[in-house]
Design a protein around this motif. Sequence first.
Motif, PDB file in Angstrom:
ATOM      1  N   HIS A 140     -42.304 -17.755 -17.500  1.00  0.00           N
ATOM      2  CA  HIS A 140     -41.871 -16.725 -18.455  1.00  0.00           C
ATOM      3  C   HIS A 140     -40.647 -17.251 -19.192  1.00  0.00           C
ATOM      4  CE1 HIS A 140     -40.531 -13.012 -20.221  1.00  0.00           C
ATOM      5  NE2 HIS A 140     -41.345 -12.242 -19.522  1.00  0.00           N
ATOM      6  N   GLY A 141     -40.722 -17.298 -20.521  1.00  0.00           N
ATOM      7  CA  GLY A 141     -39.645 -17.866 -21.338  1.00  0.00           C
ATOM      8  C   GLY A 141     -38.505 -16.921 -21.653  1.00  0.00           C
ATOM      9  N   GLY A 142     -38.358 -15.827 -20.916  1.00  0.00           N
ATOM     10  CA  GLY A 142     -37.195 -14.962 -21.072  1.00  0.00           C
ATOM     11  C   GLY A 142     -37.381 -13.797 -22.011  1.00  0.00           C
ATOM     12  N   ASP A 143     -36.419 -12.867 -21.982  1.00  0.00           N
ATOM     13  CA  ASP A 143     -36.436 -11.592 -22.709  1.00  0.00           C
ATOM     14  C   ASP A 143     -37.551 -10.682 -22.212  1.00  0.00           C
ATOM     15  OD1 ASP A 143     -34.153 -11.978 -24.158  1.00  0.00           O
ATOM     16  OD2 ASP A 143     -35.115 -11.960 -26.120  1.00  0.00           O
ATOM     17  N   ALA A 144     -37.451 -10.321 -20.943  1.00  0.00           N
ATOM     18  CA  ALA A 144     -38.308  -9.263 -20.410  1.00  0.00           C
ATOM     19  C   ALA A 144     -37.725  -7.893 -20.737  1.00  0.00           C
ATOM     20  CB  ALA A 144     -38.448  -9.415 -18.895  1.00  0.00           C
ATOM     21  N   PHE A 145     -36.410  -7.826 -20.963  1.00  0.00           N
ATOM     22  CA  PHE A 145     -35.729  -6.550 -21.183  1.00  0.00           C
ATOM     23  C   PHE A 145     -35.868  -6.092 -22.638  1.00  0.00           C
ATOM     24  CE2 PHE A 145     -32.297  -6.532 -17.595  1.00  0.00           C
ATOM     25  CZ  PHE A 145     -33.288  -6.734 -16.655  1.00  0.00           C
ATOM     26  N   LYS A 146     -35.672  -4.780 -22.821  1.00  0.00           N
ATOM     27  CA  LYS A 146     -35.555  -4.096 -24.109  1.00  0.00           C
ATOM     28  C   LYS A 146     -36.867  -4.118 -24.890  1.00  0.00           C
ATOM     29  CE  LYS A 146     -32.220  -1.747 -25.999  1.00  0.00           C
ATOM     30  NZ  LYS A 146     -31.473  -0.720 -25.250  1.00  0.00           N
ATOM     31  N   GLY A 147     -37.068  -3.073 -25.707  1.00  0.00           N
ATOM     32  CA  GLY A 147     -38.180  -3.114 -26.648  1.00  0.00           C
ATOM     33  C   GLY A 147     -39.230  -2.043 -26.496  1.00  0.00           C
ATOM     34  N   SER A 148     -39.160  -1.189 -25.471  1.00  0.00           N
ATOM     35  CA  SER A 148     -40.189  -0.155 -25.319  1.00  0.00           C
ATOM     36  C   SER A 148     -39.572   1.089 -24.697  1.00  0.00           C
ATOM     37  CB  SER A 148     -41.335  -0.647 -24.438  1.00  0.00           C
ATOM     38  OG  SER A 148     -40.970  -0.624 -23.064  1.00  0.00           O
ATOM     39  N   ALA A 149     -40.310   2.194 -24.792  1.00  0.00           N
ATOM     40  CA  ALA A 149     -39.866   3.433 -24.160  1.00  0.00           C
ATOM     41  C   ALA A 149     -39.775   3.274 -22.654  1.00  0.00           C
ATOM     42  CB  ALA A 149     -40.833   4.563 -24.519  1.00  0.00           C
ATOM     43  N   TYR A 150     -40.673   2.489 -22.073  1.00  0.00           N
ATOM     44  CA  TYR A 150     -40.602   2.236 -20.633  1.00  0.00           C
ATOM     45  C   TYR A 150     -39.224   1.704 -20.251  1.00  0.00           C
ATOM     46  CZ  TYR A 150     -45.724   2.613 -20.063  1.00  0.00           C
ATOM     47  OH  TYR A 150     -47.018   3.049 -20.011  1.00  0.00           O
ATOM     48  N   PHE A 151     -38.724   0.750 -21.020  1.00  0.00           N
ATOM     49  CA  PHE A 151     -37.433   0.152 -20.685  1.00  0.00           C
ATOM     50  C   PHE A 151     -36.296   1.145 -20.883  1.00  0.00           C
ATOM     51  CE2 PHE A 151     -33.531  -2.153 -21.450  1.00  0.00           C
ATOM     52  CZ  PHE A 151     -33.515  -3.017 -20.373  1.00  0.00           C
ATOM     53  N   GLU A 152     -36.356   1.930 -21.969  1.00  0.00           N
ATOM     54  CA  GLU A 152     -35.279   2.875 -22.223  1.00  0.00           C
ATOM     55  C   GLU A 152     -35.141   3.880 -21.081  1.00  0.00           C
ATOM     56  OE1 GLU A 152     -33.062   2.524 -24.906  1.00  0.00           O
ATOM     57  OE2 GLU A 152     -34.198   0.653 -24.795  1.00  0.00           O
ATOM     58  N   LEU A 153     -36.246   4.216 -20.447  1.00  0.00           N
ATOM     59  CA  LEU A 153     -36.210   5.191 -19.357  1.00  0.00           C
ATOM     60  C   LEU A 153     -35.949   4.556 -18.000  1.00  0.00           C
ATOM     61  CD1 LEU A 153     -39.177   7.536 -20.325  1.00  0.00           C
ATOM     62  CD2 LEU A 153     -36.743   7.921 -20.682  1.00  0.00           C
ATOM     63  N   PHE A 154     -36.527   3.366 -17.748  1.00  0.00           N
ATOM     64  CA  PHE A 154     -36.508   2.805 -16.396  1.00  0.00           C
ATOM     65  C   PHE A 154     -35.773   1.473 -16.292  1.00  0.00           C
ATOM     66  CE2 PHE A 154     -40.400   5.422 -16.722  1.00  0.00           C
ATOM     67  CZ  PHE A 154     -40.116   6.352 -15.732  1.00  0.00           C
ATOM     68  N   GLU A 155     -35.321   0.936 -17.407  1.00  0.00           N
ATOM     69  CA  GLU A 155     -34.471  -0.249 -17.463  1.00  0.00           C
ATOM     70  C   GLU A 155     -34.996  -1.388 -16.592  1.00  0.00           C
ATOM     71  OE1 GLU A 155     -30.608   1.612 -16.684  1.00  0.00           O
ATOM     72  OE2 GLU A 155     -30.252   1.616 -18.846  1.00  0.00           O
ATOM     73  N   GLN A 156     -34.073  -2.015 -15.821  1.00  0.00           N
ATOM     74  CA  GLN A 156     -34.486  -3.190 -15.049  1.00  0.00           C
ATOM     75  C   GLN A 156     -35.463  -2.839 -13.942  1.00  0.00           C
ATOM     76  OE1 GLN A 156     -31.736  -1.577 -14.449  1.00  0.00           O
ATOM     77  NE2 GLN A 156     -31.195  -1.673 -12.290  1.00  0.00           N
ATOM     78  N   ARG A 157     -35.472  -1.570 -13.500  1.00  0.00           N
ATOM     79  CA  ARG A 157     -36.275  -1.191 -12.335  1.00  0.00           C
ATOM     80  C   ARG A 157     -37.766  -1.383 -12.592  1.00  0.00           C
ATOM     81  NH1 ARG A 157     -32.821   2.771 -13.400  1.00  0.00           N
ATOM     82  NH2 ARG A 157     -34.422   4.294 -13.912  1.00  0.00           N
ATOM     83  N   ILE A 158     -38.239  -1.025 -13.784  1.00  0.00           N
ATOM     84  CA  ILE A 158     -39.659  -1.181 -14.065  1.00  0.00           C
ATOM     85  C   ILE A 158     -40.014  -2.655 -14.234  1.00  0.00           C
ATOM     86  CG2 ILE A 158     -39.378  -0.806 -16.566  1.00  0.00           C
ATOM     87  CD1 ILE A 158     -42.161   0.534 -16.507  1.00  0.00           C
ATOM     88  N   ASN A 159     -39.099  -3.449 -14.764  1.00  0.00           N
ATOM     89  CA  ASN A 159     -39.372  -4.882 -14.876  1.00  0.00           C
ATOM     90  C   ASN A 159     -39.448  -5.538 -13.502  1.00  0.00           C
ATOM     91  OD1 ASN A 159     -39.453  -6.129 -17.755  1.00  0.00           O
ATOM     92  ND2 ASN A 159     -37.982  -4.446 -17.876  1.00  0.00           N
ATOM     93  N   ILE A 160     -38.588  -5.116 -12.590  1.00  0.00           N
ATOM     94  CA  ILE A 160     -38.682  -5.639 -11.225  1.00  0.00           C
ATOM     95  C   ILE A 160     -40.046  -5.310 -10.637  1.00  0.00           C
ATOM     96  CG2 ILE A 160     -37.779  -5.387  -8.883  1.00  0.00           C
ATOM     97  CD1 ILE A 160     -35.015  -4.777 -10.251  1.00  0.00           C
ATOM     98  N   ASP A 161     -40.456  -4.061 -10.764  1.00  0.00           N
ATOM     99  CA  ASP A 161     -41.718  -3.606 -10.191  1.00  0.00           C
ATOM    100  C   ASP A 161     -42.917  -4.335 -10.803  1.00  0.00           C
ATOM    101  OD1 ASP A 161     -43.769  -2.216  -8.969  1.00  0.00           O
ATOM    102  OD2 ASP A 161     -43.392  -0.326 -10.013  1.00  0.00           O
ATOM    103  N   HIS A 207     -40.498  -8.215 -23.627  1.00  0.00           N
ATOM    104  CA  HIS A 207     -39.737  -7.047 -24.078  1.00  0.00           C
ATOM    105  C   HIS A 207     -40.295  -5.722 -23.570  1.00  0.00           C
ATOM    106  CE1 HIS A 207     -36.704  -9.014 -26.476  1.00  0.00           C
ATOM    107  NE2 HIS A 207     -37.621  -9.778 -27.044  1.00  0.00           N
ATOM    108  N   SER A 208     -40.707  -5.711 -22.307  1.00  0.00           N
ATOM    109  CA  SER A 208     -41.144  -4.471 -21.647  1.00  0.00           C
ATOM    110  C   SER A 208     -42.307  -3.793 -22.363  1.00  0.00           C
ATOM    111  CB  SER A 208     -39.960  -3.496 -21.520  1.00  0.00           C
ATOM    112  OG  SER A 208     -38.905  -4.072 -20.795  1.00  0.00           O
ATOM    113  N   HIS A 209     -43.129  -4.567 -23.053  1.00  0.00           N
ATOM    114  CA  HIS A 209     -44.342  -4.027 -23.675  1.00  0.00           C
ATOM    115  C   HIS A 209     -45.451  -4.019 -22.621  1.00  0.00           C
ATOM    116  CE1 HIS A 209     -43.643  -3.690 -28.149  1.00  0.00           C
ATOM    117  NE2 HIS A 209     -42.475  -4.113 -27.679  1.00  0.00           N
ATOM    118  N   PHE A 210     -45.380  -3.044 -21.749  1.00  0.00           N
ATOM    119  CA  PHE A 210     -46.344  -2.966 -20.655  1.00  0.00           C
ATOM    120  C   PHE A 210     -47.695  -2.455 -21.148  1.00  0.00           C
ATOM    121  CE2 PHE A 210     -42.106  -2.425 -18.702  1.00  0.00           C
ATOM    122  CZ  PHE A 210     -42.081  -3.640 -18.048  1.00  0.00           C
ATOM    123  N   ASP A 211     -47.672  -1.588 -22.151  1.00  0.00           N
ATOM    124  CA  ASP A 211     -48.923  -1.106 -22.749  1.00  0.00           C
ATOM    125  C   ASP A 211     -49.362  -2.038 -23.874  1.00  0.00           C
ATOM    126  OD1 ASP A 211     -49.208   1.111 -21.133  1.00  0.00           O
ATOM    127  OD2 ASP A 211     -48.155   2.459 -22.497  1.00  0.00           O
TER     128      ASP A 211
END
Length: 657
Positions: free
Chosen positions: A88-109, A38-42
């Motif tokens: 990875h068992g899925g749900d990389a999207f949604k859940g953090s400020a990173y995702f709200e700002l950069f959406e799929q692009r930050i997950n790709i990176d 869920h885009s919890h990069f931090d």
Amino acid sequence: MRLLQTALCSVFFLVGCAAPSGVQSGLTLRLIHINDTHSHFDPSPAAFKAGNGQPVYTYIGGHPRLLTKAEQLRQQARQDAIPALFLHGGDAFKGSAYFELFEQRINIDILNRMNIDAMALGNHEFDIGLAKLADFVDKVNFPVLAANVDTSNEPLLAKRANLTPYQLFALENNQLTAVESVSAAAGRELVAVLGLALEDMRAISPDTGALVFDSEVASAQRTVDSLQQQGVKHIIALTHLGHQRDLALAAAVNGIDAIVGGHSHSLLGDFRHWYLGQQRPYAEVVTNPDGVGRTCVVQAGQFAQAVGQAELSFNRRGQLTFCTGGNTLLAGRDYFSSARRSENSRIDTQTQQATERFVANLSGTAVVDEDVRLRAVLDNHYLPAVRAAYGEIISVTHAEIPHVRLPGSGGSDQHGSKLAGHIADAMLWYVNTDDVQHLMKKPVQLALIGAGNIRAPLPAGEVREGNIRLEVLPFNTPLSVLSIKGSELSALLTGIISQSVVAGAHTGKYPYVAGIRYIAKQTGPASVQLTQLDIQQNGQWQPLEHDARYSLVTTSYLADGNDGWQLLQQLQAAQTDRVDMILRQQQPALYPVTKVEAKADSSGKPSFSARYQNLQALPCDSKGVDCKVAAQAFIAYLQARPELWRQQRQPTVTLQQ
């Protein structure tokens, strides 16, 4: 006894037994796995129980720490001459400020830097539309797997080479390499990883276009049979179904050696020392319908806080003979005596090393440093914009306001999430404010919200608008107000809670409430009875009347009947008095709903959509329109109640298990 065990093992090849001579030395395989990141990069705020029984506050997980640990596990596998896959068992999207700002692009990176071998297709991958999902699928350097999803009639996802039913890996020199086909393996031993998405995806993620989601069990068996006919002996299912469905899948399908799951956020094992509760054991083994095959079932929690590793051993016939492993929570080296984690509460230097040793010795825990290069990518390219987006301080809390989905989980008591109760209060307060009532002219008596609408706890310290809009309530969540009979409300709550208490179930649907209170007593593995259901009127609690009608506020997502709340759709199938609220130029605007339709796809799976009087759909993407109404309601509530966190909220939810 030893002779009897040996005899049984020789006949049945029981998991955990040594296989008989002549079939013993087959493949050994390690599965490194994560899910629901869920885009919890931090790192996430967390606490552990110190030797004196008091909590010590710290941070856990995050993708830089996860990358370090995954690479350590891969290196160890190479040293042990054991092939490994990172899944990875899925749900990389949604859940953090990173995702709200950069959406799929930050997950790709970021995910492209993680050396992942394959990922399951999660329901939250649909949250920002099929075009952006297609962009993600095309640009990640690993396959996204879903054997039960037919894309042929959906132009945005049809013929995407990287969205595939399964991926084959060929074994050579104790390493597994992706290959396109059995023939491309040129006789090398193969491991197949097949993906499974939720068969009821259309009832959970409305924006699925013309995709068809087939039966999980039938698709899995059909895919396994096809792979076995091609000579593939080792088959892993990478699923986003939830742990309870994974266990059922293992009992219904022949030929799957292991299921690596997601969706239910199940941190399997005992993590009570981290105030994260105790869930089912890691690496449970389930007997297949044929009575011969065995399937090992695993899952690794949420938010990149932990990584799982399962080791599977096979005999030469390709039969699973042993399965073991566990989840490892990824701890850091910063420790604080206060939940606010301020510098003046940092553990002093003299006790730092002792604390670190204590943490390292906690079961299922490793002290792990962040990957320096990945940390630099986040800090230099993404973090400045995230910090700028958090906005003004709206509140201050001296303790964490935790959120769990199911009461009794994650170290909570029978009342469950403290945060969810406050958010339900805020929704009820907001729709009864003068500005809203000037338009609605209909007092609202109760509020309902699903646990899964809330994506993060509220950490101690300064609370900014961004904490609410980007982390806690990041969805576009218009509020819906409609009437319901007391008997219908009782049936709705009983049904949702009964679905949620099933061992290993997806619990995002679990209902939290304001204006009413309930006590639910579990009466069976999949059933509860409401022993109390009261409504607050004129400051007094009194029993709900079955024949009386009440006005409730919830999110439009739940009001449409999604995520197991289908009774609400059924009650509005012909007509409804419902109104939906969004904000135009920061002012409430109401849109009457005429009915809520259920439309089935070619496989019979329904999706739900509201029909409005004067427009096709709410204009959430239009300029000057804000559909994050639940978030704005909570922000306004916190601003109006500066004393809120110093007051004790009386629980409105009680689950007796």
